[in-house]
Each structure stands twice: as C-alpha cells, then as structure tokens.
Scaffold this active site. Structure first.
Site, PDB file in Angstrom:
ATOM      1  CG  LEU A 128      -2.088  -1.077   1.185  1.00 50.89           C
ATOM      2  CD1 LEU A 128      -3.006  -1.312   2.696  1.00 50.89           C
ATOM      3  CD2 LEU A 128      -2.940  -0.546   0.344  1.00 50.89           C
ATOM      4  CG  ASP A 129       0.291   4.279  -3.305  1.00 53.69           C
ATOM      5  OD1 ASP A 129       1.520   3.464  -4.068  1.00 53.69           O
ATOM      6  OD2 ASP A 129      -0.093   4.620  -4.153  1.00 53.69           O
ATOM      7  CE  LYS A 130       5.705   8.517   4.758  1.00 57.23           C
ATOM      8  NZ  LYS A 130       6.503  10.038   4.372  1.00 57.23           N
ATOM      9  CB  THR A 150      -2.812   4.260   1.040  1.00 57.71           C
ATOM     10  OG1 THR A 150      -2.920   5.535  -0.270  1.00 57.71           O
ATOM     11  CG2 THR A 150      -4.238   3.276   0.777  1.00 57.71           C
TER      12      THR A 150
END
Length: 774
Positions: free
Chosen positions: A646-648, A650
């Site tokens: 997951l993106d930072k 998110t």
C-alpha cells in the site's frame, strides 16, 4: 510485482557503492591508527550505516517535555556522556521519524549533529561572558552549541553578554546557510563573517591593546575520511594526496587561532579525519612554532570518559607517504626527494616529528568509529600561557562616526549605530508602547542602500566591531545580532493607512513581548495552532475570540493596522503577526517558527487484525511505509514475506504470509489476479456512477522523496481498474468511490483516476488539489 520490486531495489542499493578501498586499508594499517586485533571490527563498522544523532536545544522553552518524549520512544537511546543528545540506529529511522525530526530541526527544537562533533564545544569550557571565535564555522552546529552552553552557564537575571563570531571562507555557505543557523539562537552577541581563517585580521582596542579571544574553535577543513559511514561514495575516490595538500592550510589556521587567543584562553583543534598528517602532525608543528607559549591540556575528556565516552590516545609515531608510490614512506625530511618537497610537491617538513613528546599520546584525543559507533574524529585542546606580538601604533582616530568599519557585501550594504532619539526609533517606541527600545541597535542597509531592519547587539559585540582592524580590508560582515524590527515588504499593504511600516521580527518577538505595552496579543494554545496552520484568523473571528476572552490585548491595538506579537499565556511561545484588513495574519515562516510545546509523536505501528496458520491480516495506518510495517512484523514472524503493498499515505488491510509455503501460495494468487481488493477514494470532479479503466502503465524514476511516477503508455504493463460512486458532494465537486483494481501496479488507482480527469484529493503528484484537510 511488489516483492520483486523490493528485492531489486535492495540489490541495487547494495551494489551501487562498495565500501572498500585497498589504498585506504593499506595506508591506515601502515599508520597503526588502531591496534591490529581491532582492525577487522574497525573496518566492519566503517561499512555500516551511521546512526542518526540529534541534540536537543536545552535553551528552548518546554525542551524537557521533548526530552521526555524521546525517552519514551524505544528507538532512541541517550548518549551517556550527554543525556540531551539522542541516537537512533539507521534501521529504525523510518520516513515518519525522519519527517518529525526534520520539522523539529527547522524550528530549532533540536539539531542534527554527529556524536563526535558534539565534543569540541564541550571541551571549550565556554563561559557566559566569553569572546568566542569559530574560525571555520559552517554549517554552524558547533556555533549553536557554543551559544547554548553560554546561555546555560548564566544566571536567570543575566543577559547575553558574551560574543560568538562565526567565520567561514565559503561564500555560499556564509551568505545562505550560516545566517539562517545562527539567528535561530536569537543571541545579541552573534555575528557571521566571511573571510579566510588563516588570514583573520588582528584587532586593536582604542588604547592600542590587541583584542584577544577567550575561546577559539578550529574545526579545520579536512579530508573527512572519518565520515565514510555517512559518505560511502567517497570510498572509491579516497586518496592520501588530498590530506597531504591540506596539511599546510590546517597548520596556518591553527597558528592563526593560537595567535588570536588570550593568555589563559582555550583553543580546540579538531578534524573529522583519521589521518595523522592532518591531526598529530599539525598539532606537533604548532607546538614547535609557539615554543612553550601554548601547551596541550591533559585529561581534557576525563569527566566525559567517566560518564561513558570512549576515547583513544593520539599517535606519537606516523609515517609520511610518497605522494605517488603506494608502498613508499619517508622516515625523515632528509629522505624526501626534492621533486616531492613543497612547493614542487605536497610533502612539507612540518609533517615530520622533530621531537617526540608524550603529550601527543596523553593529550591528543581520537574517537574511533568502532568504539563510539559514529564517525572517526580527532581533538586537541590548547591553553595559552604567553602572548607575543609586535608593538602596534594605531592610526590617528577619525572623526567619530556611526558606521561600523567592517566591509559588507558592497558599499551600499552597511551597518550603522542607531541613536535612541532617532526618528524611526521614536516612532517605533510610540506605536508599540516601548518605554525604551532595547539597545544598542544597528541599522542594516541592504545592497541597494535601503534601510531594511534594526538589529539588537550587546555592548561586547559593539566594542569588538568598533576595534581597529590591522588589515587592508576587513572580512565581510554578513549578519549581526538579533533582528528586532523589519520593514514590511514594499508590495504589502501599500494602499492602506498603516501608522508604522516597521514590524516585529521573528527572532526578536519574545524579547519585544516583555517590553511592549501595546500590540501584544495573548492567545490560547488551540487558537495559536489554528493561526499557524491557516496563517490567518479572520477579523470577525478575531473579534469574537476577543469578546469571549480567548484573546487578550486586542484593545491595545486601538483598531490600527500594523505589526503585533502574539503568544501563549505562559510566555513560552511568540509569533510576529500583522493586523490587516483581513484579520490577524502570521508573518513568519511556519517551519522556522515551529509548533508550541513540540514533542516526538509515538511511532506508527501496524495493528494485527487477524492471525491464522500461515498468514496474518494487518491494518496499516496512513503515513507508514509498507516496508516499515513489514519490518515491525518481522520481529514477530521471522519468516514473513511481503507479497503486496500500500502507498505510504494509504491506510488499509494487508495480508502477510508468515511461512514460505503460504508465501508461495499468496504470490501465485496475486500474480494471477485472483485476490479481490477494494479501496475507498475521494476524488475531484463528477465521474459516472460506474466505470472501468483499461490503460497500460509504466514507471518513471523521478528521484527525490517521490521516487516513482506512473504514467499511461501503450507499451506499459496491462492495468485494469473499475469503480462505482457511493456519494457525491452537493455541487458535485467531490465524489467518494469504491475502487476495484484487478491488477496491482504501482500507483495504479492514483494514475488511472487522474487519467480519467478525477485525481484523488490531496494527491499533488497526480494533479490533485493540496487542501489543508487532507
């Protein structure tokens, strides 16, 4: 795929800069800088990443609460010999911690400073009223540490009576960096000077006596090979010739410093080099030159060693290398061929020991990387017994003038002493309710000759700046004292009736707040935080808060536009502001101002939601990198594998296999797109109720903090996303979506929604709005 990308990045990082140099190892083994049995450990530590060390600013109000928050965070460990300095291992220093420390550093709640470089100011034994000269000051951490130590040593009723001159020869760092650093201390005895350390001029008082300094720091330019842990790219370029070319310059600077030192004064010589040609050889040559007038201080670090600092003695024997033949060393000056002697070559006679003295071993201090888990460092402390100089006859005194005789950037840029009855000062005193304006004040004129600010200095600094300089031209005076008042920008509030265009400066706000009887606003903590975040309290809100008693002092502004200082009830925090037609506006850099009562936030951690045989499901909070969340899980599940990301920024659930068998199964399912994933996304605009995106994606590496950016390309990897709208804002400017990515490309949802013309709110990388409430 996520796991493959992670593996590839680790390999590239490891192979990019091998931490090895055969020339380095051969040279330092020949010099015996550490015992042979310690050499493997010495090299091993040099090849490890450096711990991060921060020094808390003990002179900042509320620093003890920040100290407690560091003590409560298990990632930080206090240095036993300086409890206000904290160390964090590189593996624990994640993005979230880096961002927090960066914010605290800009607000001068702390400073990044390697453990070894903390030592010179501590050994200086600086006193509150001392004259201190930092001959090679940039980047300024040691200068600030000296100023803090001066303040800690004074009583609560004493003012800042001492002086610290921060000199450096690098014009860019002197003009751009040092003034920004030194003004953080807000000390009336500071000045930044651009000049050659080895040619720093002698100064003479009006009675003809030479002005000498109580304390001097000579942290000289050096080869810096003690910092290879911080600069691993320098392994491949290491060359002993660099150190050899610096030796004479280092000796000149040290001798200049010793000449400017007063009898009984202390000078600390230091380098971040391992090389005896830059360390013991320079010290030995200086002692020979001053012939007993200056001596080394023994046991300078004994009190710090008693608290846990590990040091090693200096060297009393070293070998001078041939500049071009790797295995050739000279035992004496007589052995050196003419073609490599100065000035034809880099070898100098002062590199050789003329007379062996025990002082080199017992008084010189080496900090070895494997003993302190830091950088290599060298320190020697001198004390002066006798000062010798030629009689100097002062030129006939010129007619008394207000201008400071030091050079500035050009003939227009100058500093002049301001008289207490000057029209500008009288107008400021009347507008801000000052019975007396703090003095002495120096008016600062910019390079165009325009008066732009008034700086507070103390009497000691003023006397120093008025001393006669025995030089054709002085060093350049870059900044001086504490800015008290600044003129508003020419294009600011030009069409309004403003009684005074002088506004309080950030650096002088706290000092002025104690002296002003008008235009001082006292604000509650939460309202202050709102002001800093939004930079404006609208006029209606300002008056409402004043009516409720949540802001005091608004009546003292007499409904006049112009500068004010706003602060907390306990006086621990003050900010320069301006009352404009819009309301109360913050007039300072929010980063430099910092936050009231700063503390270190506890570390973000993933929460384990479900634990089953072979896998766990965890909730990753926004702001935590997937890699950092995974590292936390590895402590509990050593065989865990990362199969998705997951993106930072998110938040959401992640499934993490905890053994190789489940890892292989989950990897296969993700690769075959058999894992259902649902995201909630807030987007700009008004998309259709449902939609699909089938657009191949490629990655571009853009560097910086945002390393990758996805973009749509025909030759990209297949990427498919579908969505449905679950809520729309009344005016259809925003919509809340459920998004279902069928594939798992980097930034897939962000790029696909931006491609459709509906970027995620707050996602500035993909053209989203940067709004405060994101």
């Amino acid at each position: 795929h996520g796991a493959a990308r992670s593996k590839g990045r680790q390999v590239r990082t490891r192979d990019a800069s091998p931490a090895r140099s055969d020339a380095f190892e051969a040279y330092y083994q020949a010099q015996c800088i550490v015992p042979s049995e310690e050499w493997p450990e010495f090299l091993q530590v040099l090849r490890r990443p450096m711990p991060v060390v921060v020094r808390l600013n003990r002179t900042k109000p509320g620093w003890d609460e920040l100290q407690k928050s560091f003590a409560a965070d298990a990632r930080w460990h206090a240095l036993p010999w300086l409890p206000s300095a904290w160390e964090c291992q590189a593996k624990d220093y994640d993005d979230g911690l880096r961002e927090q420390c960066s914010v605290l550093n800009k607000a001068y709640a702390l400073r990044f400073q390697e453990a070894a470089s903390l030592l010179p100011p501590l050994l200086l034994d600086v006193q509150p009223a001392d004259l201190v000269l930092d001959l090679c000051a940039a980047p300024g951490s040691k200068t600030l540490e000296c100023l803090e130590l001066m303040r800690e040593g004074r009583s609560a009723s004493e003012g800042d009576s001492g002086v610290v001159i921060a000199n450096d020869a690098d014009a860019e760092r002197c003009f751009e960096l040092l003034p920004l650093i030194t003004r953080k201390a807000r000390h009336a005895g500071t000045a930044v000077v651009l000049g050659s350390a080895s040619k720093y001029p002698a100064q003479y008082r009006s009675d003809g006596e030479q002005l000498l300094y109580d304390r001097i720091i000579c942290d000289v330019p050096c080869s810096g090979d003690g910092t290879l842990r911080r600069r691993p790219h320098c392994w491949k370029s290491w060359d002993v010739n660099f150190a050899m070319t610096l030796h004479s310059k280092q000796l000149q600077i040290l001798c200049k410093g010793l000449h400017l030192l007063k009898p009984g004064g202390r000078l600390v010589y230091s380098t971040c080099s391992l090389n005896p040609l830059e360390n013991e050889a320079v010290v030995c040559a200086a002692l020979a030159r001053f012939k007993g007038d200056c001596v080394l201080v023994g046991s300078a670090t004994s009190s710090l060693e008693a608290k846990g600092l590990k040091t090693s003695p200096g060297l009393d024997r070293w070998r001078v290398p041939h500049p071009s033949k790797t295995d050739v060393f000279f035992g004496s000056w007589a052995e050196v061929p003419q073609d490599v002697r100065k000035p034809a070559g880099p070898v100098s006679q002062t590199m050789f020991v003329e007379e062996v003295t025990d002082d080199l071993r017992t008084c010189c201090i080496r900090l070895n990387p494997h003993e302190i888990d830091g950088s290599g460092f060298f320190v020697a402390v001198f004390v002066k017994h006798t000062h010798r100089s030629f009689p100097y006859e002062l030129p006939a005194p010129e007619k008394t003038q207000q201008q400071i005789p030091w050079r500035a950037r050009n003939s227009n840029n100058r500093y002049e002493l301001v008289q207490p009855d000057a029209p500008d000062v009288a107008a400021i005193a009347s507008f801000y309710g000052l019975d007396t304006v703090p003095s002495p004040l120096l008016a600062e004129y910019n390079v165009k000759g325009k008066l732009t600010q008034l700086n507070l200095v103390n009497e000691s600094l003023l006397q120093l700046l008025r001393c006669h300089l025995n030089a054709k031209s002085s060093p350049i005076l870059v900044s001086v004292g504490v800015p008290l008042f600044k003129l508003m920008d020419d294009n600011f509030m030009t069409n309004l009736d403003v009684p005074s265009r002088w506004r309080p400066a950030l650096e002088g706000s706290a000092l002025l707040a104690a002296a002003m009887s008008k235009r001082v606003l006292v604000i509650g903590l939460e309202n202050m935080r709102v002001l800093i975040a939004k930079r404006l309290l609208p006029m209606q809100e300002l008056k409402r808060l004043a009516d409720l008693g949540e802001i005091r002092g608004l009546d003292s502004c007499e409904d006049l536009l112009g500068g004010v200082v706003a602060g907390l009830h306990d006086g621990s925090f003050w900010a320069p502001c301006i009352i404009t037609g819009l309301g109360l506006e913050l007039y300072a850099s929010a980063e430099e101002l910092g936050a009231p009562a700063p503390v270190l936030l506890p570390p973000l951690r993933p929460q384990i939601l479900c634990e089953r045989a072979g896998y766990v499901v965890v909730s990753k909070p926004s702001g935590l990198r997937t890699e950092d969340a995974f590292r936390f899980l590895l402590e509990r599940y050593p065989q865990a594998e990362l199969v998705s990301r997951l993106d930072k920024q998110t938040s959401g659930c992640m499934v993490v296999p905890t053994n190789p068998e489940s890892g292989a199964a989950f990897t296969r399912q993700f690769a075959e797109c058999r894992v259902g994933k649902t995201y909630v996304a807030l987007v700009q605009g008004c998309p259709q109720d449902q939609g699909d995106v089938d657009a191949p994606l490629k990655l571009a590496e853009i560097g910086g903090g945002s390393r990758y950016r996805a973009y749509v390309a025909e030759d990209g990897k297949p990427s498919r996303t579908s969505y449905e709208v679950v809520w729309r804002h009344g005016d259809s400017s925003f919509a809340l979506l459920l998004v279902y990515p069928e594939t798992g490309r980097t930034h897939q949802i962000r790029c696909h929604m931006s491609h459709l013309g509906f970027p995620l709110v707050g996602d500035t990388k993909y053209t989203g709005l940067n709004v405060k409430w994101c």
